[in-house]
Design a protein around this motif. Structure first.
Motif, mmCIF file in Angstrom:
data_model
loop_
_atom_site.group_PDB
_atom_site.id
_atom_site.type_symbol
_atom_site.label_atom_id
_atom_site.label_comp_id
_atom_site.label_asym_id
_atom_site.label_seq_id
_atom_site.Cartn_x
_atom_site.Cartn_y
_atom_site.Cartn_z
ATOM 1 N N ASN A 1 0.080 4.070 -2.792
ATOM 2 C CA ASN A 1 -0.302 5.433 -2.428
ATOM 3 C C ASN A 1 0.744 6.443 -2.894
ATOM 4 N N GLY B 1 -2.699 8.797 -3.411
ATOM 5 C CA GLY B 1 -3.928 8.576 -2.671
ATOM 6 C C GLY B 1 -5.179 8.771 -3.495
ATOM 7 N N ASN C 1 -6.401 3.023 -5.941
ATOM 8 C CA ASN C 1 -6.859 2.968 -4.559
ATOM 9 C C ASN C 1 -8.331 3.343 -4.538
ATOM 10 N N GLU D 1 0.811 -1.207 0.000
ATOM 11 C CA GLU D 1 0.000 0.000 0.000
ATOM 12 C C GLU D 1 0.852 1.269 0.000
#
Length: 788
Positions: free
Chosen positions: A62, A67, A72, A58
């Protein structure tokens, strides 16, 4: 807050006192007041994942998507915030179609470090500092020296039986060396070593050692616990995960913490009877189990009626299989004791203990008080609960406590290594490596296949064999069979050839592919360098011709030096664990008949009886060390050297090592007694060299004697010759004298004979004359007369 220690021991043994201690310790753990706190658990787990090459994806998703919902889906907004925007939307889209699977060399490199640390194990050695044992060893040394240098030579000269001794010491230096090698080790010390060996062997030490070394690589910490087996009472070692360690460390007390424990997962079924014994009812236990519903594996599979029925297979309540978190801990408490002076009817003074000590201001001035305080460990198990359903069970004063001097010792053994751990030191480089790999994947994904450059100014249909082809037809033909049609025209005005309307392009990754590959290689080299792992040790040796002979061996040596703190810390840790095993087993054997009976069957009753020679035991009475055991390569090298020495002849017609000596060395190496094997080899070689020197001296002496005898014989021969010559000369002279004397005698004789003959002749003539005269006188008639 921890409860006040200045209370009677009876108050401390109550569960309420233990519950307050457990709550105080766990609250410190949650608030960050312990060595490892609750807030550090995610970071420790992530570090462990980095060390295994399984860190979370992750972070990288990100990072490259800022983000945004691209990659995501949990973020609803369409664009990332301006403060974290580092890539354009088009660039973020380019990173959405690649694989984010982790690429990391850490699994391999961690295994390399584990292999380095497991190359040698350590053996616990005990040397007693007790005066009785020391005096006994000194007497044995003196007896060995006297027997070897005086008694046996005398017995041999008298034809008597000699004493059986392990070796022949020549001086005090050899005696001291033999003592260090264990030749004078008493049965008491051997028994203590066997206690440690039995504890490590029963604890599956090889497996636990790998887990402990992995923690040292990831966290620079090793942690274990000494415990007694529930069935046999044998002292064993249990691995403690540092991520579950709850330790209230006192920096002023570097040996042991003041409170320590670890979080374990238990089923309610496994601790149900202990909770009942602690005074809890089944309803209270069930209420506590309900509070743990959110922590079970699958919450949706635990309906309310699960608390109202039994499992048809196991015939027990379903909630009995729930798992709960239990803090198993130890707390160091100071027990204060107060004694009051009393005088009995007989006038004798005694001291009576006050079970409830009075404060200073309440003391009776007419009485004398004596106060002492001692530290003791209390232990218990605390069921963690955030809903007020926490419980304490098995709270008691720790039995058979170990102590070092006057300080009691905890069952936990924690060893911290200064500095940053190898895994934590390369976390940033591992992120850089993953970024470079993702960039390379993106470049591969975005790389265009081989194409064509079309000059539209020159583009036109081409007629071949009466058939017209456009440029796309020609591209299709080229892709099918590789035929490329070229139509070059010469421009007479410019004197140049006209460029082709269709030109093939390479495309592909291009230069950036090689750059990312080189960057990945550079980062991996930096990671290995930071962890102290040379290429040869990482099983990735440089095969170039510039590598000289022996360079790879130097790489291994350099890697061993770089990781020396890990190796040395393991030796120190096993030494600590061995001390605790020996000490706890020795105390249990002294005070528990069942444990004593078990150990008699393990190491022998004669060994256990030898432990009774000394009453009580403190670690201050022992010098315990961890000796490095040889690996297979070292054993083979030593044995090969011994075999080579057995083939080297000496001047006295023997060899440096006899076949029986080689067999003894092999047996010592089999028992991991490498120091004894090397010492024995050295002693045998020195003895062989001394024997060879003695033979050379004797040979030289014999040659000198032979030369001296030859010189004496030659001199004697000369004297004999001279004597013979003299005798011959004397004989000649004597012979000459004899001849001269003989001649003189013969001459004298001849003269005497001649004179005799002359006298005879003269006498005859006289007789004849007389006769003649007589005849004449007779004839003449004269009287015959004679002459006288």
């Amino acid at each position: 807050m921890f409860p006040n220690d200045n209370v009677p021991e009876s108050e401390k043994l109550k569960p309420e006192f233990g519950l307050r201690c457990a709550r105080a310790l766990y609250s410190r753990f949650c608030a960050g007041g312990t060595y490892f706190s609750y807030t550090q658990l995610p970071e420790m787990q992530e570090t462990r994942n980095y060390g295994s090459g399984m860190q979370s994806q992750e972070k990288y998703k990100n990072w490259f998507t800022n983000g945004s919902p691209i990659g995501n889906k949990s973020i609803p907004q369409g664009e990332a915030a301006a403060s974290i925007k580092g890539m354009s939307k088009a660039q973020r889209k380019a990173m959405t179609n690649i694989s984010y699977d982790i690429f990391s060399p850490m699994r391999k490199l961690s295994n390399v470090l584990l292999s380095i640390l497991s190359d040698n194990d350590y053996k616990i050695k005990c040397v007693s500092l007790d005066k009785t044992i020391v005096n006994k060893k000194n007497r044995k040394k003196s007896e060995t020296y006297v027997k070897a240098n005086f008694s046996n030579p005398l017995a041999k000269s008298l034809g008597l039986k000699e004493y059986d001794i392990p070796f022949v010491p020549k001086d005090d230096v050899m005696l001291d060396m033999a003592e260090r090698m264990g030749f004078f080790k008493t049965r008491y010390e051997v028994a203590l070593e066997k206690l440690a060996e039995a504890g490590f062997r029963a604890s599956d030490w090889s497996h636990k050692r790998m887990l402990l070394n992995k923690d040292a690589i990831d966290f620079h910490v090793r942690c274990a616990k000494i415990y007694n087996d529930q069935l046999t009472g044998q002292v064993k070692v249990d691995y403690i995960d540092p991520a579950r360690l709850v330790m209230l460390w006192n920096e002023d007390n570097n040996d042991d913490p003041v409170a320590i424990g670890h979080v374990a997962i238990e089923t309610i079924q496994s601790i149900f009877h202990k909770l009942i014994d602690a005074g809890f009812s089944e309803e209270q236990i069930q209420s506590m189990a309900k509070s743990y519903v959110p922590y079970q594996t699958d919450v949706t599979s635990i309906p309310q009626w699960a608390f109202e029925r039994k499992d048809p297979t196991t015939n027990r309540w379903v909630w009995m299989d729930f798992k709960v978190y239990v803090l198993k801990f130890e707390y160091l408490s100071t027990d204060y004791k107060q004694y009051v002076e009393r005088t009995n009817k007989q006038g004798y003074i005694t001291y009576l203990r006050n079970n409830k000590p009075v404060e200073e201001k309440k003391k009776n001035p007419n009485e004398s008080y004596d106060e002492v305080h001692c530290n003791y460990w209390y232990e218990g198990s605390y069921i963690i609960s955030g809903t007020g359903q926490d419980r304490i069970y098995d709270w008691k004063k720790k039995p058979n406590q170990m102590q070092k001097g006057l300080t009691p010792l905890s069952s936990y053994v924690v060893h911290r290594i200064p500095g940053q751990s190898p895994t934590r030191s390369v976390r940033g480089l591992l992120d850089d490596l993953m970024f470079a790999v993702l960039k390379l994947r993106a470049a591969v994904w975005a790389a265009a296949p081989k194409g064509y450059r079309i000059d539209v100014g020159e583009a036109a249909n081409i007629k071949i064999g009466g058939v017209e082809y456009d440029l796309f037809d020609l591209m299709h033909v080229h892709r099918q069979n590789g035929i490329q049609v070229v139509a070059t025209k010469f421009n007479a005005a410019t004197g140049k050839y006209v460029s082709q309307p269709l030109t093939e392009m390479d495309n592909g990754l291009g230069p950036q592919g090689a750059e990312w590959i080189q960057q990945i290689a550079n980062i991996q080299a930096m990671i290995m360098d930071s962890m102290g792992i040379p290429e040869a040790m990482a099983a990735s040796p440089d095969q170039s011709a510039e590598r000289l002979v022996g360079v790879m061996e130097q790489d291994f040596v350099a890697g061993n030096h770089a990781n020396w703190p890990l190796r040395e810390s393991e030796r120190q840790f096993k030494q600590k664990v061995g001390e605790r095993i020996i000490h706890q087993a020795r105390i249990d054997i002294e005070f528990d008949p069942k444990i004593r009976e078990f150990y008699e069957s393990v190491i022998g009753s004669h060994m256990i009886k030898s432990l009774d020679d000394i009453e009580g035991l403190s670690l201050d009475q022992l010098a315990i060390s961890a000796k490095v055991l040889p690996n297979d390569k070292e054993r083979t090298s030593i044995l090969q050297r011994a075999m080579q020495m057995s083939q080297i002849p000496t001047k006295d017609g023997s060899v440096l090592l006899r076949p029986s000596s080689v067999e003894r060395i092999a047996q010592l190496l089999k028992n991991d007694d490498v120091d004894e094997a090397l010492w024995f080899m050295t002693t045998e070689e020195v003895e062989a060299r001394n024997r060879e020197e003695r033979y050379a001296m004797e040979t030289m002496k014999q040659n000198a004697q032979m030369q001296q005898q030859s010189a004496i014989a030659a001199e004697e021969a000369k004297r004999q010759t001279a004597r013979e010559i003299t005798e011959m000369q004397i004989a000649v002279e004597r012979e000459k004298a004899n001849i001269e004397l003989q001649k003189a005698l013969e001459l004298q004789k001849m003269k005497q004979d001649a004179n005799y003959q002359l006298q005879l002749i003269k006498g005859q003539q006289v007789i004849d004359q007389i006769s003649l005269e007589a005849r004449m006188e007779s004839e003449y008639g004269n009287e015959i007369t004679g002459r006288v």
